[in-house]
Scaffold this motif. Sequence first.
Motif, mmCIF file in Angstrom:
data_model
loop_
_atom_site.group_PDB
_atom_site.id
_atom_site.type_symbol
_atom_site.label_atom_id
_atom_site.label_comp_id
_atom_site.label_asym_id
_atom_site.label_seq_id
_atom_site.Cartn_x
_atom_site.Cartn_y
_atom_site.Cartn_z
ATOM 1 N N LYS A 253 -29.170 -16.652 9.524
ATOM 2 C CA LYS A 253 -30.309 -16.780 8.611
ATOM 3 C C LYS A 253 -29.926 -16.082 7.313
ATOM 4 O O LYS A 253 -29.428 -14.960 7.336
ATOM 5 C CB LYS A 253 -31.556 -16.121 9.202
ATOM 6 N N GLY A 254 -30.127 -16.730 6.197
ATOM 7 C CA GLY A 254 -29.875 -16.055 4.923
ATOM 8 C C GLY A 254 -28.489 -16.284 4.376
ATOM 9 O O GLY A 254 -28.047 -17.421 4.247
ATOM 10 N N ALA A 255 -27.768 -15.192 4.068
ATOM 11 C CA ALA A 255 -26.486 -15.254 3.372
ATOM 12 C C ALA A 255 -25.485 -16.166 4.059
ATOM 13 O O ALA A 255 -25.476 -16.316 5.277
ATOM 14 C CB ALA A 255 -25.898 -13.842 3.255
ATOM 15 N N ALA A 256 -24.603 -16.772 3.273
ATOM 16 C CA ALA A 256 -23.647 -17.751 3.776
ATOM 17 C C ALA A 256 -22.401 -17.103 4.358
ATOM 18 O O ALA A 256 -22.010 -16.000 3.974
ATOM 19 C CB ALA A 256 -23.250 -18.705 2.651
ATOM 20 N N ALA A 257 -21.762 -17.801 5.310
ATOM 21 C CA ALA A 257 -20.509 -17.334 5.892
ATOM 22 C C ALA A 257 -19.425 -17.293 4.821
ATOM 23 O O ALA A 257 -19.414 -18.119 3.902
ATOM 24 C CB ALA A 257 -20.084 -18.255 7.034
ATOM 25 N N GLY A 258 -18.530 -16.321 4.941
ATOM 26 C CA GLY A 258 -17.444 -16.195 3.977
ATOM 27 C C GLY A 258 -17.774 -15.308 2.794
ATOM 28 O O GLY A 258 -16.892 -14.914 2.043
ATOM 29 N N THR A 259 -19.046 -14.970 2.641
ATOM 30 C CA THR A 259 -19.448 -14.105 1.537
ATOM 31 C C THR A 259 -19.360 -12.635 1.960
ATOM 32 O O THR A 259 -19.191 -12.313 3.136
ATOM 33 C CB THR A 259 -20.880 -14.411 1.073
ATOM 34 N N THR A 260 -19.473 -11.755 0.997
ATOM 35 C CA THR A 260 -19.488 -10.322 1.258
ATOM 36 C C THR A 260 -20.809 -9.753 0.759
ATOM 37 O O THR A 260 -21.262 -10.100 -0.332
ATOM 38 C CB THR A 260 -18.314 -9.619 0.543
ATOM 39 N N LEU A 261 -21.444 -8.925 1.568
ATOM 40 C CA LEU A 261 -22.695 -8.303 1.132
ATOM 41 C C LEU A 261 -22.677 -6.820 1.468
ATOM 42 O O LEU A 261 -21.966 -6.372 2.369
ATOM 43 C CB LEU A 261 -23.914 -8.996 1.734
ATOM 44 N N THR A 262 -23.470 -6.069 0.739
ATOM 45 C CA THR A 262 -23.580 -4.625 0.929
ATOM 46 C C THR A 262 -25.014 -4.281 1.302
ATOM 47 O O THR A 262 -25.964 -4.817 0.718
ATOM 48 C CB THR A 262 -23.172 -3.876 -0.355
ATOM 49 N N PHE A 263 -25.157 -3.419 2.289
ATOM 50 C CA PHE A 263 -26.492 -3.014 2.719
ATOM 51 C C PHE A 263 -26.516 -1.517 2.991
ATOM 52 O O PHE A 263 -25.476 -0.884 3.202
ATOM 53 C CB PHE A 263 -26.928 -3.781 3.973
ATOM 54 N N ALA A 294 -36.051 -4.518 -5.441
ATOM 55 C CA ALA A 294 -34.956 -4.547 -6.412
ATOM 56 C C ALA A 294 -33.842 -5.496 -5.989
ATOM 57 O O ALA A 294 -32.813 -5.601 -6.658
ATOM 58 C CB ALA A 294 -34.395 -3.138 -6.594
ATOM 59 N N GLY A 295 -34.039 -6.195 -4.847
ATOM 60 C CA GLY A 295 -33.048 -7.162 -4.396
ATOM 61 C C GLY A 295 -31.912 -6.579 -3.588
ATOM 62 O O GLY A 295 -30.895 -7.251 -3.369
ATOM 63 N N LYS A 296 -32.060 -5.338 -3.114
ATOM 64 C CA LYS A 296 -31.009 -4.683 -2.341
ATOM 65 C C LYS A 296 -31.248 -4.909 -0.847
ATOM 66 O O LYS A 296 -32.368 -4.801 -0.356
ATOM 67 C CB LYS A 296 -30.988 -3.183 -2.630
ATOM 68 N N TYR A 297 -30.165 -5.186 -0.099
ATOM 69 C CA TYR A 297 -30.269 -5.359 1.343
ATOM 70 C C TYR A 297 -30.408 -4.012 2.053
ATOM 71 O O TYR A 297 -29.783 -3.033 1.664
ATOM 72 C CB TYR A 297 -29.020 -6.056 1.892
#
Length: 334
Positions: A253-263, A294-297
């Motif tokens: 659900k949400g962010a796409a595979a292959g991407t990088t995210l910070t939480f 603020a859009g932060k995970y």
Amino acid sequence: MRKSVVLFASCLVLLTSLPAAAATKNPTPISKYRYASKKAAYYNKSTSAYYRSIWTAARKAWNKSKAFKWSATKNKKSRTFTTTVSKASGIWINATGMAYNGMSFDKAGHQTGSAMYLNRSVLKKYKYNKKQRTNVAIHEMGHALGLSHNAKGSVSVMNPANRVQPLRNVDIRGVKKAYSTPVATRKALASAAKPSLSVDHIKDYSNNIYGVEGLVHDAGTIVEGTITKSVGHHQTPKNYYTTQTLKVSDKFKGAAAGTTLTFTQGGTTQMAVTDSEVLHPGEDVLVMLGKSAAGKYYVINDGQGMFLDTHTSNGHELFEHVSDHTIYTEDMLH
């Protein structure tokens, strides 16, 4: 960030009333924290007359029970205090209140300091009336004097899914049990002498599979991936919060595979979380995330939204729930 602290997610649900329930029989569970006797003084740091009156009402409720006596002091250096904040980020997201046990101890291992907080931002957002806010204050005072959460569905002010129950007989019995049961050895006292943060969120997800179903429903993003970076923003020995960077391998659900995210997970620069462990680069993890204004995970209810990949059994990939170490299969988490 794996936590060995007692992280209470006392979800005071978005309801104005609860259905009638039969009286709870067993005393409210107790924690390992005790004052030297069944009384303690606190300094009320709240500057608002409204919130000062709420803490006063909570004190009077406990004192009326005669199980524990809270007294207000004018000593600003008191190690036990009540206060309010207005925060909507970090560990405060959807947190109605907090209790921080074990801020100080005496040589025998008895607690001599604890902090009790109400979060004005969340209480206002979800339209808690004064009586309900007083129930939250009674709840935080209960944590501070030595009570844990009662069972889900219990008729108790310490019910983790309640905003309407006042102090009940089961809570009073729990306190009496806590202060009538002697700690057997100095070693046992010493083992209790560790700070512990209790976070009371608007929702509780600790009801095993039903709790996980709630997490799945409420999370805006559910992804699995590998930790590439983990930064603990802390001062030894107290960790405050951790920033994790994840390379996404599977998207549910949400962010796409292959991407990088910070939480982020854990406390804030103002609120310590003790005995935490940052994740190591290379660890596989499934996370259930929300997004701040603020859009932060951030991890939903801290450890309740994080699952560590452990091993594969009978073709099923198994994950350990960070908050309670229960094992789930991947298909149960999305």
